[in-house]
Design a protein around this motif. Structure first.
Motif, PDB file in Angstrom:
ATOM      1  N   GLU A 147      14.234 -35.506  22.508  1.00  0.00           N
ATOM      2  CA  GLU A 147      14.334 -36.829  21.922  1.00  0.00           C
ATOM      3  C   GLU A 147      13.261 -37.066  20.871  1.00  0.00           C
ATOM      4  N   THR A 148      12.101 -36.403  20.982  1.00  0.00           N
ATOM      5  CA  THR A 148      10.980 -36.706  20.096  1.00  0.00           C
ATOM      6  C   THR A 148      10.801 -35.694  18.983  1.00  0.00           C
ATOM      7  N   ASP A 149      11.406 -34.514  19.113  1.00  0.00           N
ATOM      8  CA  ASP A 149      11.137 -33.466  18.134  1.00  0.00           C
ATOM      9  C   ASP A 149      12.406 -32.961  17.483  1.00  0.00           C
ATOM     10  N   CYS A 150      13.421 -33.844  17.329  1.00  0.00           N
ATOM     11  CA  CYS A 150      14.719 -33.390  16.832  1.00  0.00           C
ATOM     12  C   CYS A 150      14.638 -32.951  15.377  1.00  0.00           C
ATOM     13  N   ARG A 151      13.698 -33.496  14.583  1.00  0.00           N
ATOM     14  CA  ARG A 151      13.667 -33.162  13.164  1.00  0.00           C
ATOM     15  C   ARG A 151      13.180 -31.735  12.933  1.00  0.00           C
ATOM     16  N   THR A 152      12.372 -31.189  13.840  1.00  0.00           N
ATOM     17  CA  THR A 152      11.843 -29.853  13.626  1.00  0.00           C
ATOM     18  C   THR A 152      12.758 -28.776  14.190  1.00  0.00           C
ATOM     19  N   ARG A 153      13.809 -29.155  14.899  1.00  0.00           N
ATOM     20  CA  ARG A 153      14.781 -28.179  15.393  1.00  0.00           C
ATOM     21  C   ARG A 153      15.855 -27.978  14.349  1.00  0.00           C
ATOM     22  N   ARG A 154      15.967 -26.807  13.773  1.00  0.00           N
ATOM     23  CA  ARG A 154      17.032 -26.546  12.822  1.00  0.00           C
ATOM     24  C   ARG A 154      17.437 -25.085  12.912  1.00  0.00           C
ATOM     25  N   THR A 155      18.701 -24.842  12.760  1.00  0.00           N
ATOM     26  CA  THR A 155      19.228 -23.494  12.848  1.00  0.00           C
ATOM     27  C   THR A 155      18.791 -22.695  11.639  1.00  0.00           C
ATOM     28  N   ARG A 156      18.101 -21.585  11.879  1.00  0.00           N
ATOM     29  CA  ARG A 156      17.613 -20.776  10.783  1.00  0.00           C
ATOM     30  C   ARG A 156      18.674 -19.817  10.248  1.00  0.00           C
ATOM     31  N   ARG A 157      19.599 -19.437  11.092  1.00  0.00           N
ATOM     32  CA  ARG A 157      20.630 -18.511  10.637  1.00  0.00           C
ATOM     33  C   ARG A 157      21.585 -19.238   9.704  1.00  0.00           C
ATOM     34  N   ASP A 158      22.189 -18.491   8.782  1.00  0.00           N
ATOM     35  CA  ASP A 158      23.071 -19.089   7.786  1.00  0.00           C
ATOM     36  C   ASP A 158      24.216 -19.818   8.478  1.00  0.00           C
ATOM     37  N   SER A 159      24.509 -21.011   8.036  1.00  0.00           N
ATOM     38  CA  SER A 159      25.589 -21.805   8.604  1.00  0.00           C
ATOM     39  C   SER A 159      26.240 -22.607   7.507  1.00  0.00           C
ATOM     40  N   LEU A 160      27.234 -23.408   7.863  1.00  0.00           N
ATOM     41  CA  LEU A 160      27.925 -24.231   6.874  1.00  0.00           C
ATOM     42  C   LEU A 160      27.013 -25.319   6.318  1.00  0.00           C
ATOM     43  N   GLN A 161      25.972 -25.667   7.059  1.00  0.00           N
ATOM     44  CA  GLN A 161      25.111 -26.769   6.640  1.00  0.00           C
ATOM     45  C   GLN A 161      23.765 -26.339   6.080  1.00  0.00           C
ATOM     46  N   THR A 162      23.277 -25.162   6.449  1.00  0.00           N
ATOM     47  CA  THR A 162      21.890 -24.790   6.167  1.00  0.00           C
ATOM     48  C   THR A 162      21.796 -23.346   5.694  1.00  0.00           C
ATOM     49  N   TYR A 163      21.009 -23.119   4.639  1.00  0.00           N
ATOM     50  CA  TYR A 163      20.759 -21.751   4.179  1.00  0.00           C
ATOM     51  C   TYR A 163      19.902 -21.000   5.191  1.00  0.00           C
ATOM     52  N   LYS A 164      20.175 -19.737   5.333  1.00  0.00           N
ATOM     53  CA  LYS A 164      19.310 -18.877   6.130  1.00  0.00           C
ATOM     54  C   LYS A 164      17.981 -18.728   5.388  1.00  0.00           C
ATOM     55  N   MET A 165      16.887 -19.076   6.051  1.00  0.00           N
ATOM     56  CA  MET A 165      15.562 -18.995   5.434  1.00  0.00           C
ATOM     57  C   MET A 165      14.543 -18.444   6.428  1.00  0.00           C
ATOM     58  N   ASP A 166      14.920 -17.397   7.188  1.00  0.00           N
ATOM     59  CA  ASP A 166      14.007 -16.866   8.192  1.00  0.00           C
ATOM     60  C   ASP A 166      13.535 -15.450   7.907  1.00  0.00           C
ATOM     61  N   ALA A 167      13.843 -14.908   6.722  1.00  0.00           N
ATOM     62  CA  ALA A 167      13.354 -13.577   6.384  1.00  0.00           C
ATOM     63  C   ALA A 167      11.837 -13.619   6.231  1.00  0.00           C
ATOM     64  N   SER A 168      11.195 -12.505   6.493  1.00  0.00           N
ATOM     65  CA  SER A 168       9.750 -12.437   6.345  1.00  0.00           C
ATOM     66  C   SER A 168       9.371 -11.164   5.585  1.00  0.00           C
ATOM     67  N   PRO A 169       8.890 -11.324   4.350  1.00  0.00           N
ATOM     68  CA  PRO A 169       8.685 -12.563   3.596  1.00  0.00           C
ATOM     69  C   PRO A 169      10.020 -13.250   3.277  1.00  0.00           C
ATOM     70  N   CYS A 170       9.938 -14.553   2.987  1.00  0.00           N
ATOM     71  CA  CYS A 170      11.154 -15.316   2.709  1.00  0.00           C
ATOM     72  C   CYS A 170      11.777 -14.917   1.375  1.00  0.00           C
ATOM     73  N   GLY A 171      10.938 -14.606   0.383  1.00  0.00           N
ATOM     74  CA  GLY A 171      11.456 -14.240  -0.925  1.00  0.00           C
ATOM     75  C   GLY A 171      10.345 -14.035  -1.930  1.00  0.00           C
ATOM     76  N   LEU A 172      10.737 -13.801  -3.174  1.00  0.00           N
ATOM     77  CA  LEU A 172       9.790 -13.602  -4.261  1.00  0.00           C
ATOM     78  C   LEU A 172       9.623 -14.907  -5.039  1.00  0.00           C
ATOM     79  N   CYS A 173       8.416 -15.135  -5.516  1.00  0.00           N
ATOM     80  CA  CYS A 173       8.113 -16.314  -6.330  1.00  0.00           C
ATOM     81  C   CYS A 173       7.363 -15.860  -7.578  1.00  0.00           C
ATOM     82  N   LEU A 174       7.913 -16.159  -8.741  1.00  0.00           N
ATOM     83  CA  LEU A 174       7.278 -15.834 -10.017  1.00  0.00           C
ATOM     84  C   LEU A 174       6.751 -17.118 -10.652  1.00  0.00           C
ATOM     85  N   ILE A 175       5.469 -17.156 -10.968  1.00  0.00           N
ATOM     86  CA  ILE A 175       4.865 -18.292 -11.650  1.00  0.00           C
ATOM     87  C   ILE A 175       4.414 -17.845 -13.042  1.00  0.00           C
TER      88      ILE A 175
END
Length: 436
Positions: A147-175
């Protein structure tokens, strides 16, 4: 350039392109300082005579108040008197109000529901089961936590609603951090922005590469190199561009960023490097672009609201613009694209481009504290990445930046072009989880 003159060029583009050979007036344009030799070379490389004429007109629109009358003089002196007379006649009779920009047909997008899946009413889709031996990045909460921590629970695996973002490292970043320019003002304070975002994306589990003071060709080479890498083991890719910028013609993503040689790279070309066709290993994965640069040279003075509506925040004493002035012949330059880049690529998907300012307007940067946009983007990612999706956080950035004022007068409104298909939640740094 006067908006009235821009409109005349745009309305007569077909007539101009039909007869004009840029090579016949290039010498006069160079003599009058309207274009540099490098710019004329870029126009020559743009393709056929018609392509060169189209590019010349697009570039001419960025060349300041003296460009239009000088162009008419060049036409008259180089055998195009009829064309010059036509443009001059319209200049004298045009009813277009000089203080208003010509109307632009903008694409219409249907609204996107930005609510998180756990806030959507009605039955929710079942969580995708894990394979044997796999585990979620965040362990499932105990019954007392649900009841108190529902916002931090999210499915990490790819789904219809959410991108999969659990790879480690997550990705490359160029600045790409452009600070010291040849013909343009240096961007004091940009190193502060760069350091903040380098630390931030490292904390979000990205491999970060920083490149400083790149010319136009070097920017393209870095993006091409990034596109050729194998991203199959990653879930996301991020590109950050910190530079001067300007408004240019486009058919997809507005604006351009400048190399330190004052030659531009259109944003729509930048995104093309990483789309599904040019970078297959990023297909169906989110490609994020964050751009701290001006979208033009117009300053927004805002409009008055009730004091209860917003809490005004004065900008710093050292606020500067990331705009390219259009009154000098040595500043705003060519907007040429690579051959067929605008016509041969498919409509983008899984791309989000976040701009520090609305297209056509300046973006403000404090020489001591960095830019308004990056300062607040960094802070909001730090405070909210554990609980909120990217689009929600960008709206937070919009809200905070919109309340700043440069020199007590000028405003700034960030925004984004969002072609993501799902919610995107970054990997929260260790220890950053907190109850909703």
């Amino acid at each position: 350039m006067d908006p009235r003159h821009k409109k005349i060029l745009q309305y007569n583009r077909i007539n101009i392109v039909k007869v004009l050979d840029p090579s016949k007036i290039s010498g006069e344009l160079l003599k009058r300082g309207i274009f540099s030799q490098d710019m004329m070379d870029e126009i020559t490389k743009s393709g056929t005579r018609r392509d060169q004429a189209r590019q010349l007109i697009r570039d001419l629109e960025t060349r300041g108040a003296k460009a239009f009358p000088a162009f008419l003089e060049c036409l008259s002196g180089c055998g195009y008197r009829d064309l010059a007379d036509l443009l001059q006649k319209e200049n004298q009779t045009s009813p277009h109000h000089p203080g208003r920009l010509p109307p632009v047909d903008l694409p219409i997008y249907n609204p996107i529901d930005i609510r998180r899946p756990d806030r959507v009413p009605g039955p929710q889709p079942k969580e995708v089961p894990l394979h044997p031996g796999e585990s979620n990045v965040f362990p499932a909460p105990s019954p007392g936590e649900r009841e108190t921590d529902c916002r931090t629970r999210r499915t990490r695996r790819d789904s219809l609603q959410t991108y999969k973002m659990d790879a480690s490292p997550c990705g490359l970043c160029l600045i790409i951090n452009n600070v010291e320019f040849r013909q343009l003002s240096d961007r004091s304070g940009s190193d502060i922005d760069c350091d903040k975002l380098e630390r931030r994306f490292r904390s979000l589990n990205f491999i970060v590469t920083v490149r400083r003071n790149l010319k136009q060709k070097q920017i393209k080479m870095e993006l091409s190199s990034l596109a050729k890498k194998d991203h199959s083991g990653y879930d996301c890719c991020v590109v950050v561009l910190l530079s001067h910028g300007a408004e240019v013609s486009h058919n997809r993503f507005p604006g351009a960023v400048y190399g330190v040689d004052a030659l531009p790279v259109p944003v729509q070309l930048i995104t093309n490097y990483l789309n599904g066709q040019n970078c297959p290993s990023l297909q169906s994965k989110p490609k994020l672009f964050f751009i701290q640069a001006c979208g033009g040279d117009e300053k927004d003075t805002g409009f008055e609201v009730s004091p209860d509506e917003v809490e005004p925040r004065p900008g710093g004493a050292d606020d500067q613009m990331d705009a390219i002035p259009t009154s000098s012949s040595s500043d705003s330059l060519s907007t040429s694209d690579e051959p067929d880049a605008r016509t041969s690529l498919p409509t983008p998907s899984d791309i989000l481009v976040s701009y520090s300012t609305f297209p056509g307007y300046v973006s403000w940067r404090d020489t001591q504290a960095g830019s308004w946009y990056v300062e607040n983007l960094d802070r909001i990612l730090e405070e909210n990445a554990a609980t909120d999706d990217l689009v929600t956080m960008l709206m937070m950035v919009n809200d905070v930046v919109s309340q700043n004022s440069a020199k007590g007068l000028y405003k700034q409104m960030p925004g984004s072009f969002n072609f993501l298909r799902k919610h995107l939640y970054f990997q929260a740094p260790p220890g950053s989880r907190s109850p909703a």
